[in-house]
Design a protein around this motif. Structure first.
Motif, PDB file in Angstrom:
ATOM      1  N   MET A 149     -62.223 -12.939 -60.110  1.00  0.00           N
ATOM      2  CA  MET A 149     -60.680 -12.819 -60.369  1.00  0.00           C
ATOM      3  C   MET A 149     -59.987 -11.859 -59.282  1.00  0.00           C
ATOM      4  O   MET A 149     -60.593 -10.631 -59.288  1.00  0.00           O
ATOM      5  CB  MET A 149     -60.411 -12.539 -61.650  1.00  0.00           C
ATOM      6  CG  MET A 149     -60.929 -13.622 -62.746  1.00  0.00           C
ATOM      7  SD  MET A 149     -60.289 -15.323 -62.604  1.00  0.00           S
ATOM      8  CE  MET A 149     -58.687 -14.645 -63.349  1.00  0.00           C
ATOM      9  N   ASN A 150     -59.117 -12.273 -58.591  1.00  0.00           N
ATOM     10  CA  ASN A 150     -58.340 -11.328 -57.808  1.00  0.00           C
ATOM     11  C   ASN A 150     -57.553 -10.467 -58.524  1.00  0.00           C
ATOM     12  O   ASN A 150     -57.258 -10.594 -59.792  1.00  0.00           O
ATOM     13  CB  ASN A 150     -57.714 -11.873 -56.687  1.00  0.00           C
ATOM     14  CG  ASN A 150     -56.550 -12.621 -57.028  1.00  0.00           C
ATOM     15  OD1 ASN A 150     -56.172 -12.654 -58.105  1.00  0.00           O
ATOM     16  ND2 ASN A 150     -56.374 -13.436 -56.072  1.00  0.00           N
ATOM     17  N   TYR A 151     -56.634  -9.449 -58.041  1.00  0.00           N
ATOM     18  CA  TYR A 151     -55.832  -8.669 -58.914  1.00  0.00           C
ATOM     19  C   TYR A 151     -54.593  -9.512 -59.161  1.00  0.00           C
ATOM     20  O   TYR A 151     -53.925  -8.914 -60.301  1.00  0.00           O
ATOM     21  CB  TYR A 151     -55.175  -7.516 -57.785  1.00  0.00           C
ATOM     22  CG  TYR A 151     -56.178  -6.375 -57.377  1.00  0.00           C
ATOM     23  CD1 TYR A 151     -56.811  -5.507 -58.488  1.00  0.00           C
ATOM     24  CD2 TYR A 151     -56.761  -6.471 -56.310  1.00  0.00           C
ATOM     25  CE1 TYR A 151     -57.691  -4.668 -58.268  1.00  0.00           C
ATOM     26  CE2 TYR A 151     -57.705  -5.654 -55.781  1.00  0.00           C
ATOM     27  CZ  TYR A 151     -58.323  -4.603 -56.843  1.00  0.00           C
ATOM     28  OH  TYR A 151     -59.217  -3.683 -56.374  1.00  0.00           O
ATOM     29  N   GLN A 152     -54.408 -10.602 -58.766  1.00  0.00           N
ATOM     30  CA  GLN A 152     -53.218 -11.614 -59.353  1.00  0.00           C
ATOM     31  C   GLN A 152     -53.589 -12.444 -60.576  1.00  0.00           C
ATOM     32  O   GLN A 152     -52.655 -12.932 -61.055  1.00  0.00           O
ATOM     33  CB  GLN A 152     -52.540 -12.296 -58.307  1.00  0.00           C
ATOM     34  CG  GLN A 152     -51.932 -11.430 -57.296  1.00  0.00           C
ATOM     35  CD  GLN A 152     -52.628 -10.750 -56.326  1.00  0.00           C
ATOM     36  OE1 GLN A 152     -53.686 -11.047 -55.742  1.00  0.00           O
ATOM     37  NE2 GLN A 152     -52.153  -9.364 -55.992  1.00  0.00           N
ATOM     38  N   GLY A 153     -55.062 -12.238 -60.742  1.00  0.00           N
ATOM     39  CA  GLY A 153     -55.670 -13.024 -61.863  1.00  0.00           C
ATOM     40  C   GLY A 153     -55.973 -14.391 -61.391  1.00  0.00           C
ATOM     41  O   GLY A 153     -56.490 -15.309 -62.429  1.00  0.00           O
ATOM     42  N   TYR A 158     -66.619 -16.008 -53.621  1.00  0.00           N
ATOM     43  CA  TYR A 158     -67.161 -14.747 -52.716  1.00  0.00           C
ATOM     44  C   TYR A 158     -66.912 -15.370 -51.230  1.00  0.00           C
ATOM     45  O   TYR A 158     -66.541 -14.138 -50.571  1.00  0.00           O
ATOM     46  CB  TYR A 158     -68.630 -14.649 -53.102  1.00  0.00           C
ATOM     47  CG  TYR A 158     -69.121 -13.576 -52.256  1.00  0.00           C
ATOM     48  CD1 TYR A 158     -68.932 -12.338 -52.118  1.00  0.00           C
ATOM     49  CD2 TYR A 158     -70.067 -14.049 -51.074  1.00  0.00           C
ATOM     50  CE1 TYR A 158     -69.278 -11.275 -51.571  1.00  0.00           C
ATOM     51  CE2 TYR A 158     -70.518 -13.278 -50.462  1.00  0.00           C
ATOM     52  CZ  TYR A 158     -70.367 -11.781 -50.313  1.00  0.00           C
ATOM     53  OH  TYR A 158     -70.665 -10.805 -49.803  1.00  0.00           O
ATOM     54  N   ARG A 159     -67.173 -16.588 -51.001  1.00  0.00           N
ATOM     55  CA  ARG A 159     -66.812 -16.937 -49.613  1.00  0.00           C
ATOM     56  C   ARG A 159     -65.474 -16.739 -48.974  1.00  0.00           C
ATOM     57  O   ARG A 159     -65.222 -16.383 -48.042  1.00  0.00           O
ATOM     58  CB  ARG A 159     -67.434 -18.314 -49.109  1.00  0.00           C
ATOM     59  CG  ARG A 159     -66.496 -19.189 -49.730  1.00  0.00           C
ATOM     60  CD  ARG A 159     -66.614 -20.680 -49.082  1.00  0.00           C
ATOM     61  NE  ARG A 159     -67.977 -21.127 -49.393  1.00  0.00           N
ATOM     62  CZ  ARG A 159     -68.586 -21.811 -50.377  1.00  0.00           C
ATOM     63  NH1 ARG A 159     -67.709 -22.386 -51.090  1.00  0.00           N
ATOM     64  NH2 ARG A 159     -69.708 -22.329 -50.426  1.00  0.00           N
ATOM     65  N   ASP A 160     -64.330 -16.603 -49.910  1.00  0.00           N
ATOM     66  CA  ASP A 160     -63.177 -16.718 -49.670  1.00  0.00           C
ATOM     67  C   ASP A 160     -62.515 -15.192 -49.548  1.00  0.00           C
ATOM     68  O   ASP A 160     -61.511 -14.960 -49.238  1.00  0.00           O
ATOM     69  CB  ASP A 160     -62.243 -17.580 -50.581  1.00  0.00           C
ATOM     70  CG  ASP A 160     -62.626 -18.969 -50.695  1.00  0.00           C
ATOM     71  OD1 ASP A 160     -62.784 -19.294 -49.319  1.00  0.00           O
ATOM     72  OD2 ASP A 160     -62.605 -19.658 -51.506  1.00  0.00           O
ATOM     73  N   LEU A 161     -63.455 -14.191 -49.971  1.00  0.00           N
ATOM     74  CA  LEU A 161     -63.093 -12.699 -49.893  1.00  0.00           C
ATOM     75  C   LEU A 161     -63.105 -12.244 -48.400  1.00  0.00           C
ATOM     76  O   LEU A 161     -63.812 -12.733 -47.718  1.00  0.00           O
ATOM     77  CB  LEU A 161     -63.960 -12.012 -50.723  1.00  0.00           C
ATOM     78  CG  LEU A 161     -64.010 -12.192 -52.098  1.00  0.00           C
ATOM     79  CD1 LEU A 161     -65.198 -11.230 -52.946  1.00  0.00           C
ATOM     80  CD2 LEU A 161     -62.685 -11.753 -52.917  1.00  0.00           C
ATOM     81  N   ASN A 162     -62.139 -11.495 -48.119  1.00  0.00           N
ATOM     82  CA  ASN A 162     -62.294 -10.868 -46.710  1.00  0.00           C
ATOM     83  C   ASN A 162     -63.477  -9.968 -46.550  1.00  0.00           C
ATOM     84  O   ASN A 162     -63.902  -9.486 -47.696  1.00  0.00           O
ATOM     85  CB  ASN A 162     -60.828 -10.310 -46.261  1.00  0.00           C
ATOM     86  CG  ASN A 162     -60.430  -9.243 -47.149  1.00  0.00           C
ATOM     87  OD1 ASN A 162     -61.101  -8.227 -47.703  1.00  0.00           O
ATOM     88  ND2 ASN A 162     -59.156  -9.237 -47.458  1.00  0.00           N
ATOM     89  N   ASN A 163     -63.738  -9.283 -45.545  1.00  0.00           N
ATOM     90  CA  ASN A 163     -64.874  -8.365 -45.264  1.00  0.00           C
ATOM     91  C   ASN A 163     -64.652  -7.240 -45.942  1.00  0.00           C
ATOM     92  O   ASN A 163     -65.557  -6.712 -46.643  1.00  0.00           O
ATOM     93  CB  ASN A 163     -65.196  -8.078 -43.862  1.00  0.00           C
ATOM     94  CG  ASN A 163     -65.399  -9.623 -42.792  1.00  0.00           C
ATOM     95  OD1 ASN A 163     -66.140 -10.198 -43.494  1.00  0.00           O
ATOM     96  ND2 ASN A 163     -65.164  -9.388 -41.779  1.00  0.00           N
TER      97      ASN A 163
END
Length: 228
Positions: A149-153, A158-163
């Motif tokens: 979950m990102n900060y916006q909910g 995992y593959r879509d997270l940046n480095n």
């Protein structure tokens, strides 16, 4: 050709070179640490305190040199084994690390300073556990591709997270890894150092390179061999 440059005696001198490097590294490390502790945090006559510094330095150097000799000797013996052989070098180093630790670090034979062997083992074990945790985490994240979950909910894989986000996520998990164990520590640390050394903490990796990776060292005189 001298005895130092004769290929027949090269394995023996590599073992002695590792022992020499263990003495130098252990001596430098313990001397500076013991000197600071004795001068800043202990009181009493100066001479006895300096004697304790020398004694601690000697004990630390003995431990590293003894393990280096036993480990390198065991690796050479195991490499010639028909079952293990050079094709299973990582396994040879794991077994050699366990064997050397049994003699030097386990306290079974009570040959070396218990406080120093315990301190070194716990130091290495913590880094082995962190390294194993990093290896397992990287394998899991790459294979399972879990969702977070990102900060916006919103859910995000995992593959879509940046480095930066991936690194931050890993660091959050890495910082929680801290366990204790005994004899297997040195077997594991030698195995990992041979298998994927980048996962070991840099200071430990550099000290191991200095002490154990002597195969590429060259020397033509006794002064060069002893580093005088």
């Amino acid at each position: 050709m001298t005895i130092l440059t004769n290929p027949l005696y090269r394995p023996l001198f590599e073992i002695l070179r590792s022992a020499r490097n263990g003495i130098v590294y252990g001596g430098k490390l313990r001397f500076s640490h013991a000197l600071v502790i004795n001068l800043l945090y202990k009181s009493g006559p100066l001479l006895p305190r300096l004697r304790s510094v020398i004694e601690a330095t000697k004990d630390h150097a003995e431990v590293l040199a003894a393990f280096a000799i036993i480990y390198k000797l065991a690796v050479n013996v195991l490499k010639s084994d028909a079952f293990l052989g050079p094709k299973n070098l990582s396994l040879c180093k794991f077994v050699a690390g366990c064997f050397g630790s049994w003699i030097v670090y386990s306290g079974h034979f009570n040959l070396f300073h218990g406080g120093i062997t315990h301190q070194i083992t716990l130091y290495c074990f913590s880094r082995v556990m962190l390294a194993l945790g990093k290896i397992l985490l990287d394998k899991y994240l790459a294979c399972a591709q879990p969702t977070f979950m990102n900060y916006q909910g919103d859910s995000i894989q995992y593959r879509d997270l940046n480095n930066h986000q991936q690194k931050k996520l890993k660091n959050m998990i890495y910082n929680k890894l801290w366990k204790y164990f005994a004899i297997l520590t040195w077997g594991l640390v030698m195995f990992i150092y041979d298998y994927q050394p980048q996962y070991l903490q840099s200071s430990l990796r550099h000290s191991m390179t200095y002490i154990y990776d002597v195969e590429m060292d060259t020397w033509n005189t006794w002064k060069e061999f002893l580093g005088i």
